[in-house]
Scaffold this motif. Sequence first.
Motif, mmCIF file in Angstrom:
data_model
loop_
_atom_site.group_PDB
_atom_site.id
_atom_site.type_symbol
_atom_site.label_atom_id
_atom_site.label_comp_id
_atom_site.label_asym_id
_atom_site.label_seq_id
_atom_site.Cartn_x
_atom_site.Cartn_y
_atom_site.Cartn_z
ATOM 1 N N TRP A 1 -7.544 12.152 7.651
ATOM 2 C CA TRP A 1 -7.366 10.733 7.961
ATOM 3 C C TRP A 1 -7.875 9.870 6.803
ATOM 4 N N ASP A 2 -9.032 10.227 6.245
ATOM 5 C CA ASP A 2 -9.588 9.489 5.113
ATOM 6 C C ASP A 2 -8.648 9.577 3.902
ATOM 7 N N LEU A 3 -8.068 10.720 3.685
ATOM 8 C CA LEU A 3 -7.134 10.930 2.585
ATOM 9 C C LEU A 3 -5.859 10.094 2.774
ATOM 10 N N ILE A 4 -5.361 10.034 3.990
ATOM 11 C CA ILE A 4 -4.169 9.229 4.285
ATOM 12 C C ILE A 4 -4.455 7.749 4.028
ATOM 13 N N LYS A 5 -5.614 7.271 4.493
ATOM 14 C CA LYS A 5 -5.966 5.864 4.275
ATOM 15 C C LYS A 5 -6.071 5.543 2.788
ATOM 16 N N ALA A 6 -6.715 6.416 2.024
ATOM 17 C CA ALA A 6 -6.886 6.174 0.592
ATOM 18 C C ALA A 6 -5.540 6.203 -0.133
ATOM 19 N N ASN A 7 -4.685 7.150 0.224
ATOM 20 C CA ASN A 7 -3.360 7.211 -0.395
ATOM 21 C C ASN A 7 -2.530 5.978 -0.070
ATOM 22 N N ALA A 8 -2.605 5.513 1.163
ATOM 23 C CA ALA A 8 -1.854 4.322 1.557
ATOM 24 C C ALA A 8 -2.336 3.095 0.783
ATOM 25 N N ARG A 9 -3.636 3.008 0.575
ATOM 26 C CA ARG A 9 -4.180 1.870 -0.158
ATOM 27 C C ARG A 9 -3.727 1.868 -1.613
ATOM 28 N N VAL A 10 -3.782 3.019 -2.245
ATOM 29 C CA VAL A 10 -3.360 3.116 -3.643
ATOM 30 C C VAL A 10 -1.847 2.878 -3.744
ATOM 31 N N ALA A 11 -1.070 3.443 -2.827
ATOM 32 C CA ALA A 11 0.380 3.248 -2.854
ATOM 33 C C ALA A 11 0.734 1.775 -2.652
ATOM 34 N N TYR A 12 0.039 1.108 -1.763
ATOM 35 C CA TYR A 12 0.292 -0.315 -1.539
ATOM 36 C C TYR A 12 0.010 -1.125 -2.809
ATOM 37 N N ASP A 13 -1.093 -0.775 -3.471
ATOM 38 C CA ASP A 13 -1.450 -1.493 -4.692
ATOM 39 C C ASP A 13 -0.432 -1.243 -5.807
ATOM 40 N N VAL A 14 0.109 -0.042 -5.864
ATOM 41 C CA VAL A 14 1.101 0.281 -6.892
ATOM 42 C C VAL A 14 2.424 -0.428 -6.610
ATOM 43 N N LEU A 15 2.799 -0.517 -5.352
ATOM 44 C CA LEU A 15 4.103 -1.069 -4.991
ATOM 45 C C LEU A 15 4.145 -2.602 -4.918
ATOM 46 N N THR A 16 3.015 -3.242 -4.789
ATOM 47 C CA THR A 16 3.007 -4.710 -4.720
ATOM 48 C C THR A 16 2.768 -5.300 -6.102
ATOM 49 N N PRO A 17 3.233 -6.520 -6.336
ATOM 50 C CA PRO A 17 3.079 -7.115 -7.669
ATOM 51 C C PRO A 17 1.642 -7.517 -8.007
#
Length: 157
Positions: free
Chosen positions: A66-82
């Motif tokens: 669960w911690d890994l999923i949250k961290a990946n989602a946060r990094v992916a969001y930061d990469v995909l947003t301007p």
Amino acid sequence: MKAFGWNMLLALAWVVLSGSYTISNLFAGMLMSYIVLAYALRDRPLFGAYFGKLPKLLNFILFFIWDLIKANARVAYDVLTPTHLMKPAVIAVPLDIQSDGGITMFSSLITVTPGSLALDVSTDKKVLYVHMMYFEDEQLHIAEFKRLEAMIIDLLG
């Protein structure tokens, strides 16, 4: 022979007697022998620690996934947003783990989680320095790391 040895011996006996030499059959044998041994040795105090570790291990695995999923989602969001939400910082996490293996396991689990990197351990092994990509509140991050550390101590102890 310890409980794990008995578990493996019974699982291997299951594989040989069933005649199906596959990993899934070995896993099924391990699971069945674990249940049989847990029931048969439920009154023996020596074996209680072994049978108590499986629920702790499953809880740890689910927590870390669960911690890994949250961290990946946060990094992916930061990469995909301007906009970039990164606020890098290095924090000092006090260590309660005493063993070198425990410290290595703890720092490795921190490192594989996106957004954090274990940098160094102090010479007295009391502090772990961690680089955070998304720094918010030092006490909040330390509390999260201490929860992970407590689970590792519980598994190793």
